[in-house]
Motif scaffolding. Structure first.
Motif, PDB file in Angstrom:
ATOM      1  N   MET A 184       0.797  -1.228   0.000  1.00 30.16           N
ATOM      2  CA  MET A 184       0.000   0.000   0.000  1.00 30.16           C
ATOM      3  C   MET A 184       0.834   1.285   0.000  1.00 30.16           C
ATOM      4  N   PRO A 185       1.917   1.384   0.790  1.00 30.37           N
ATOM      5  CA  PRO A 185       2.697   2.635   0.724  1.00 30.37           C
ATOM      6  C   PRO A 185       3.250   2.913  -0.673  1.00 30.37           C
ATOM      7  N   ARG A 186       3.446   1.874  -1.458  1.00 30.65           N
ATOM      8  CA  ARG A 186       3.925   2.024  -2.830  1.00 30.65           C
ATOM      9  C   ARG A 186       2.778   2.256  -3.806  1.00 30.65           C
ATOM     10  N   LEU A 187       1.588   1.759  -3.443  1.00 28.58           N
ATOM     11  CA  LEU A 187       0.421   1.908  -4.306  1.00 28.58           C
ATOM     12  C   LEU A 187      -0.199   3.298  -4.203  1.00 28.58           C
ATOM     13  N   VAL A 188      -0.103   3.905  -3.031  1.00 32.36           N
ATOM     14  CA  VAL A 188      -0.742   5.209  -2.820  1.00 32.36           C
ATOM     15  C   VAL A 188      -0.281   6.249  -3.845  1.00 32.36           C
ATOM     16  N   PRO A 189       1.032   6.434  -4.070  1.00 30.89           N
ATOM     17  CA  PRO A 189       1.431   7.422  -5.098  1.00 30.89           C
ATOM     18  C   PRO A 189       0.931   7.055  -6.489  1.00 30.89           C
ATOM     19  N   ALA A 246       2.168   7.042   4.739  1.00 31.92           N
ATOM     20  CA  ALA A 246       2.738   6.843   6.064  1.00 31.92           C
ATOM     21  C   ALA A 246       1.832   5.975   6.922  1.00 31.92           C
ATOM     22  N   ILE A 247       0.528   6.239   6.888  1.00 31.60           N
ATOM     23  CA  ILE A 247      -0.426   5.438   7.663  1.00 31.60           C
ATOM     24  C   ILE A 247      -0.443   4.002   7.151  1.00 31.60           C
ATOM     25  N   ALA A 248      -0.401   3.834   5.824  1.00 29.99           N
ATOM     26  CA  ALA A 248      -0.451   2.495   5.235  1.00 29.99           C
ATOM     27  C   ALA A 248       0.732   1.644   5.656  1.00 29.99           C
ATOM     28  N   GLY A 249       1.854   2.280   6.016  1.00 27.23           N
ATOM     29  CA  GLY A 249       3.032   1.543   6.426  1.00 27.23           C
ATOM     30  C   GLY A 249       3.063   1.162   7.886  1.00 27.23           C
ATOM     31  N   THR A 250       2.037   1.533   8.646  1.00 27.10           N
ATOM     32  CA  THR A 250       1.953   1.145  10.058  1.00 27.10           C
ATOM     33  C   THR A 250       1.143  -0.134  10.217  1.00 27.10           C
ATOM     34  N   ALA A 251       1.328  -0.806  11.341  1.00 29.38           N
ATOM     35  CA  ALA A 251       0.581  -2.044  11.597  1.00 29.38           C
ATOM     36  C   ALA A 251      -0.917  -1.764  11.650  1.00 29.38           C
TER      37      ALA A 251
END
Length: 271
Positions: free
Chosen positions: A147-152, A171-176
């Protein structure tokens, strides 16, 4: 920040302006701040209400219910509408926000004057290939990586506001916690409760589909799919990613303002 009680906990909202209510609903892992510029614009004539879904931004949600999916968010919207005593409102929904608004218009038509669905879920013709691509994102481990890579990619940022949204959501997508919420929503997209196609004939409110053509999640071809199922709906394309109103606000207003004005005028002058 004021809150309204729902079955998934206290939900935060913000109100600007006065008049006919316009309720704005955001996408997964996003929040009401996506609509900051839009809310200010709508507040010049209407009561602009932006909402945070449970576990998003200022809505904490009920502990242990983070696995709530798209249908659960639609349930929460029913509680928000009742709690705020809105009466018939116009809804602007992006992604899962569009799904929740569309389901409300089907199940509670007296609460909905009109819909602006922005790259919305609920009306997608799922293929074996699209299901295969979607299913892994239902795992929190996979979601936290992808997801952190998909968001952009799906944001395809064009404005400073887009960049701000992209940084915040990635940033949020990269958290647990963010990965767990995102995975629950992705799992729910493949559940029958997320499929509104067979019920769309019961959607009587005017509908404007605003579709960003750079969105790899709900691509350009998904717009005509939704229009096919929603009787009498209008479809407008925009050269943007998933969050049309942030990337091209002036073009968005150019399509949405006349649509809303026609709804308000029709309600003032019933046949």
């Amino acid at each position: 920040m004021p809150t309204v009680p729902t079955r998934a906990g206290e939900v935060a909202y913000e109100i600007k302006g006065d008049g006919v209510p316009i309720v704005m609903l955001h996408a997964t892992l996003h929040d009401r701040r996506d609509y900051e510029v839009v809310a200010t614009h709508f507040a010049e004539k209407y009561k602009a209400i932006s909402v945070d879904w449970p576990w998003h931004c200022d809505s904490k949600g009920t502990p242990g219910r983070e696995s709530l999916g798209a249908a659960g968010f639609a349930d929460v919207l029913e509680d928000v509408v009742v709690g705020l005593k809105l009466g018939p409102a116009i809804f602007v929904g992006n992604s899962v926000g569009g799904f929740a608004a569309a389901r409300l218009a089907i199940t509670h038509p007296d609460q909905v004057r009109g819909l602006v669905l922005v790259n919305s879920g609920g009306f997608f013709d799922w293929t074996p290939w699209s299901r295969l691509l979607t299913r892994p994102l239902g795992s929190a481990v996979v979601s936290r990586f992808i997801m952190p890579r998909l968001v952009p990619r799906y944001m395809s940022p064009q404005t400073d506001h887009d960049q701000e949204i992209t940084r915040r959501v990635a940033a949020i997508a990269g958290t647990a916690g963010g990965a767990s919420i995102a995975a629950a929503l992705w799992r729910s997209f493949l559940h029958p409760s997320h499929d509104l196609r067979s019920r769309a004939k019961d959607l009587k409110a005017p509908v404007l589909l605003a579709w960003g053509t750079r969105d790899p999640i709900f691509p350009k071809a998904a717009g005509p799919m939704a229009q096919k199922y929603i009787p009498g709906s209008q479809l407008e394309y925009f050269d943007t990613g998933h969050v049309v109103f942030s990337s091209k606000p002036a073009e968005f207003y150019g399509a949405v303002d006349p649509f809303i004005e026609s709804i308000v005028a029709d309600n003032k002058n019933p046949a």
